[in-house]
Design a protein around this motif. Structure first.
Motif, PDB file in Angstrom:
ATOM      1  N   ASP A 118       0.819  -1.219   0.000  1.00  0.00           N
ATOM      2  CA  ASP A 118       0.000   0.000   0.000  1.00  0.00           C
ATOM      3  C   ASP A 118       0.855   1.272   0.000  1.00  0.00           C
ATOM      4  N   VAL A 119       2.167   1.115  -0.119  1.00  0.00           N
ATOM      5  CA  VAL A 119       3.059   2.287  -0.128  1.00  0.00           C
ATOM      6  C   VAL A 119       3.718   2.394  -1.497  1.00  0.00           C
ATOM      7  N   GLY A 120       3.554   3.557  -2.150  1.00  0.00           N
ATOM      8  CA  GLY A 120       4.198   3.755  -3.446  1.00  0.00           C
ATOM      9  C   GLY A 120       5.379   4.701  -3.340  1.00  0.00           C
ATOM     10  N   MET A 121       5.418   5.440  -2.243  1.00  0.00           N
ATOM     11  CA  MET A 121       6.485   6.441  -2.083  1.00  0.00           C
ATOM     12  C   MET A 121       6.803   6.550  -0.599  1.00  0.00           C
ATOM     13  N   LEU A 122       8.088   6.520  -0.284  1.00  0.00           N
ATOM     14  CA  LEU A 122       8.497   6.623   1.125  1.00  0.00           C
ATOM     15  C   LEU A 122       9.447   7.816   1.253  1.00  0.00           C
ATOM     16  N   ILE A 123       9.129   8.716   2.160  1.00  0.00           N
ATOM     17  CA  ILE A 123       9.978   9.904   2.357  1.00  0.00           C
ATOM     18  C   ILE A 123      10.581   9.828   3.748  1.00  0.00           C
ATOM     19  N   SER A 124      11.891   9.994   3.825  1.00  0.00           N
ATOM     20  CA  SER A 124      12.496  10.189   5.141  1.00  0.00           C
ATOM     21  C   SER A 124      12.651  11.691   5.328  1.00  0.00           C
ATOM     22  N   ALA A 125      12.099  12.212   6.415  1.00  0.00           N
ATOM     23  CA  ALA A 125      12.082  13.665   6.632  1.00  0.00           C
ATOM     24  C   ALA A 125      12.597  13.950   8.031  1.00  0.00           C
ATOM     25  N   CYS A 126      13.880  14.309   8.142  1.00  0.00           N
ATOM     26  CA  CYS A 126      14.416  14.612   9.476  1.00  0.00           C
ATOM     27  C   CYS A 126      15.607  15.569   9.367  1.00  0.00           C
ATOM     28  N   SER A 127      16.182  15.924  10.518  1.00  0.00           N
ATOM     29  CA  SER A 127      17.196  16.984  10.585  1.00  0.00           C
ATOM     30  C   SER A 127      18.616  16.503  10.312  1.00  0.00           C
ATOM     31  N   GLU A 139      16.905   2.493   2.185  1.00  0.00           N
ATOM     32  CA  GLU A 139      17.224   1.359   3.066  1.00  0.00           C
ATOM     33  C   GLU A 139      15.960   0.876   3.790  1.00  0.00           C
ATOM     34  N   VAL A 140      15.145   1.815   4.274  1.00  0.00           N
ATOM     35  CA  VAL A 140      13.892   1.438   4.956  1.00  0.00           C
ATOM     36  C   VAL A 140      12.937   0.797   3.945  1.00  0.00           C
ATOM     37  N   GLN A 141      12.909   1.358   2.729  1.00  0.00           N
ATOM     38  CA  GLN A 141      12.064   0.792   1.666  1.00  0.00           C
ATOM     39  C   GLN A 141      12.407  -0.689   1.458  1.00  0.00           C
ATOM     40  N   LYS A 142      13.731  -0.964   1.382  1.00  0.00           N
ATOM     41  CA  LYS A 142      14.154  -2.355   1.148  1.00  0.00           C
ATOM     42  C   LYS A 142      13.745  -3.236   2.338  1.00  0.00           C
ATOM     43  N   ALA A 143      13.964  -2.719   3.560  1.00  0.00           N
ATOM     44  CA  ALA A 143      13.651  -3.521   4.748  1.00  0.00           C
ATOM     45  C   ALA A 143      12.151  -3.843   4.828  1.00  0.00           C
ATOM     46  N   LEU A 144      11.321  -2.914   4.335  1.00  0.00           N
ATOM     47  CA  LEU A 144       9.869  -3.152   4.385  1.00  0.00           C
ATOM     48  C   LEU A 144       9.373  -3.942   3.174  1.00  0.00           C
ATOM     49  N   GLY A 145      10.184  -3.970   2.105  1.00  0.00           N
ATOM     50  CA  GLY A 145       9.775  -4.655   0.875  1.00  0.00           C
ATOM     51  C   GLY A 145       8.791  -3.834   0.056  1.00  0.00           C
ATOM     52  N   ILE A 146       9.017  -2.513   0.014  1.00  0.00           N
ATOM     53  CA  ILE A 146       8.109  -1.625  -0.732  1.00  0.00           C
ATOM     54  C   ILE A 146       8.542  -1.559  -2.196  1.00  0.00           C
ATOM     55  N   VAL A 147       7.579  -1.752  -3.100  1.00  0.00           N
ATOM     56  CA  VAL A 147       7.857  -1.546  -4.522  1.00  0.00           C
ATOM     57  C   VAL A 147       7.455  -0.104  -4.807  1.00  0.00           C
ATOM     58  N   GLY A 148       8.343   0.662  -5.376  1.00  0.00           N
ATOM     59  CA  GLY A 148       8.042   2.080  -5.592  1.00  0.00           C
ATOM     60  C   GLY A 148       9.339   2.843  -5.421  1.00  0.00           C
ATOM     61  N   PHE A 149       9.274   4.049  -4.867  1.00  0.00           N
ATOM     62  CA  PHE A 149      10.516   4.798  -4.714  1.00  0.00           C
ATOM     63  C   PHE A 149      10.555   5.496  -3.364  1.00  0.00           C
ATOM     64  N   ALA A 150      11.788   5.882  -2.996  1.00  0.00           N
ATOM     65  CA  ALA A 150      11.992   6.469  -1.665  1.00  0.00           C
ATOM     66  C   ALA A 150      13.118   7.494  -1.751  1.00  0.00           C
ATOM     67  N   PHE A 151      13.054   8.511  -0.919  1.00  0.00           N
ATOM     68  CA  PHE A 151      14.142   9.510  -0.901  1.00  0.00           C
ATOM     69  C   PHE A 151      14.172  10.228   0.438  1.00  0.00           C
ATOM     70  N   ASP A 152      15.336  10.860   0.697  1.00  0.00           N
ATOM     71  CA  ASP A 152      15.534  11.612   1.946  1.00  0.00           C
ATOM     72  C   ASP A 152      15.317  13.097   1.699  1.00  0.00           C
ATOM     73  N   MET A 153      14.785  13.786   2.691  1.00  0.00           N
ATOM     74  CA  MET A 153      14.738  15.238   2.641  1.00  0.00           C
ATOM     75  C   MET A 153      15.038  15.786   4.033  1.00  0.00           C
ATOM     76  N   SER A 159      10.724  19.377   9.101  1.00  0.00           N
ATOM     77  CA  SER A 159      10.721  18.455   7.951  1.00  0.00           C
ATOM     78  C   SER A 159       9.362  17.795   7.687  1.00  0.00           C
ATOM     79  N   VAL A 160       8.614  17.461   8.748  1.00  0.00           N
ATOM     80  CA  VAL A 160       7.392  16.668   8.517  1.00  0.00           C
ATOM     81  C   VAL A 160       6.306  17.450   7.756  1.00  0.00           C
ATOM     82  N   PRO A 161       5.962  18.700   8.145  1.00  0.00           N
ATOM     83  CA  PRO A 161       4.968  19.412   7.324  1.00  0.00           C
ATOM     84  C   PRO A 161       5.410  19.569   5.862  1.00  0.00           C
TER      85      PRO A 161
END
Ligand code: COA
Length: 375
Positions: A118-127, A139-153, A159-161
């Motif tokens: 149910d996840v198509g995009m994973l964002i890491s948002a922190c300081s 890395e979290v995407q791989k650990a969860l087995g998400i098909v889609g894409f992920a990136f850091d910001m 960061s969260v809003p």
């Protein structure tokens, strides 16, 4: 905003180790005593300045913080070390922040009754990130087995809003995305200057996670509709960390160099952020034609309890009750971008149709406010 996007999952990860103010101060003061003895001659002739002791009462009164959870306590409270003591994990092991983000992500998906599909995009948002790449989010995407894409910001404590804005826009414009997962794994004690009296008490470690989707069919009792998102940035040097990758190139390799660690002008931040943030939120309420009396909850970035009280009074035009202004920094300290998610996760019990403001602010300066309505 006319399109309907919902937050249907919220999760957290709180590391088990705890340091209270008294224990932290004892370690810092032992360092002060050793330093002042070692340099007594230099201090006597004015070549060095004596360090002043810290106080648990000062910390509680000035900030509201009573204790913090940390990823590794023994190194922090060892006066000879005053920083976490960690094993350098191998690249094939899960990194520290991925471990934190993964735990929070699982709990958010659990609340939303969703899984990796149910996840198509994973964002890491922190300081702060423990490495520039490969991306922690991947890395979290791989650990969860998400098909889609992920990136850091990174927009520091706000960061969260900013990530919610990205998630919202993506869900509106990309119908193929089933849902978006935001993780905010903050390992703040890794770059906190535990030799600095002004800031050694501020941060703790924690992670939060949110799941956003287009539907509100989730079984969760805690579903919020995202009604309005406001973001602002305004340059300031008052919260700063120059411990970036040019450290070696500019010959600032000393790990204790104050510019390589967190520092702030706390008083100035307090004074300057309050008007920026309160005006942004009042404009947001006006834009949506929402009376201040209708706002039943204010989930704020957890940096200082007095600051949060002042901000909430400006937003609500009344004294907030403890349930209207959830404060968690007494038990977790300032957990950076995760703080507002921790406050949100512990107080989602609003009546259907009630309005709440979810707002974070911090270095940059940066701030973001998300107007939420309970479904
Ligand atoms: N123990 C004892 N005394 C201390 C101390 C400590 N740990 N740290 C500072 N002091 C002293 C200061 O040296 C100063 O002494 P002086 O008056 O002799 O100069 C005095 O206490 C007051 O310090 P000040 O820094 O002005 O305190 P404050 O009331 O502003 O509280 C903060 C400090 C950091 C708690 C507060 O300013 C704050 O939280 N600001 C907002 C920060 C923020 O939101 N940052 C966002 C980051 S994400």
């Amino acid at each position: 905003m006319t399109n309907q996007i919902f937050i249907t999952g919220c999760g957290t990860f709180i590391p088990p180790e705890v340091i209270d103010n008294e224990t932290l101060v004892k370690a810092y003061n032992a360092h002060v005593q050793e330093h002042n003895q070692k340099y007594s001659k230099e201090i006597a002739v004015g070549d060095k300045t004596a360090l002043k002791i810290s106080s648990a009462d000062f910390i509680k009164n000035a900030s509201g913080i009573e204790k913090r959870h940390v990823m590794e306590a023994s190194g922090i409270i060892d006066p000879r070390r005053l920083r976490p003591e960690l094993e350098d994990r191998n690249p094939d092991e899960l990194s520290y922040q991925a471990e934190m983000g993964l735990a929070a992500a699982k709990s958010a998906l659990d609340q939303a009754n969703k899984s990796a599909k149910d996840v198509g995009m994973l964002i890491s948002a922190c300081s702060n990130y423990e490495r520039p790449y490969p991306s922690l989010a991947i890395e979290v995407q791989k650990a969860l087995g998400i098909v889609g894409f992920a990136f850091d910001m990174n927009v520091a404590c706000s960061s969260v809003p900013f990530a919610i804005r990205l998630a919202y826009n993506s869900l509106i414009t990309q119908p193929e995305l089933p849902g978006v997962l935001i993780v905010t794994p903050e390992f703040y004690t890794g770059h906190l200057n535990f030799r600095d009296r002004d800031s050694h008490f501020i941060f703790g470690d924690a992670a939060g996670a949110l799941y956003l989707e287009r539907s509100k069919t989730s079984k969760s009792n805690n579903i919020f509709s995202v009604k309005n998102i406001q973001l602002l940035t305004h340059f300031s040097n008052n919260i700063r960390n120059d411990g970036g990758f040019l450290r070696q190139a500019v010959n600032r390799n000393d790990p204790w160099h104050p510019r390589n660690l967190f520092s702030q002008q706390g008083r100035a931040v307090f004074k300057e952020i309050i008007p920026l943030v309160s005006e942004m939120i009042l404009d947001q309420l006006e834009e949506e034609n929402i009376e201040r009396s209708s706002v039943k909850r204010v989930w704020l970035h957890q940096a200082n309890s007095k600051m949060n009280l002042l901000l909430a009074k400006k937003i609500l035009a009344r004294e907030p009750s403890p349930s209207e202004l959830p404060l968690v920094l007494n038990k977790y300290g300032n957990t950076g971008a995760a703080g507002v998610v921790l406050a949100f996760s512990e107080s989602q019990n609003l009546d259907q149709g009630s309005w709440g403001v979810f707002c974070a602010f911090g270095a940059g300066y940066s701030a973001g406010s998300v107007l939420l309505q309970k479904c």
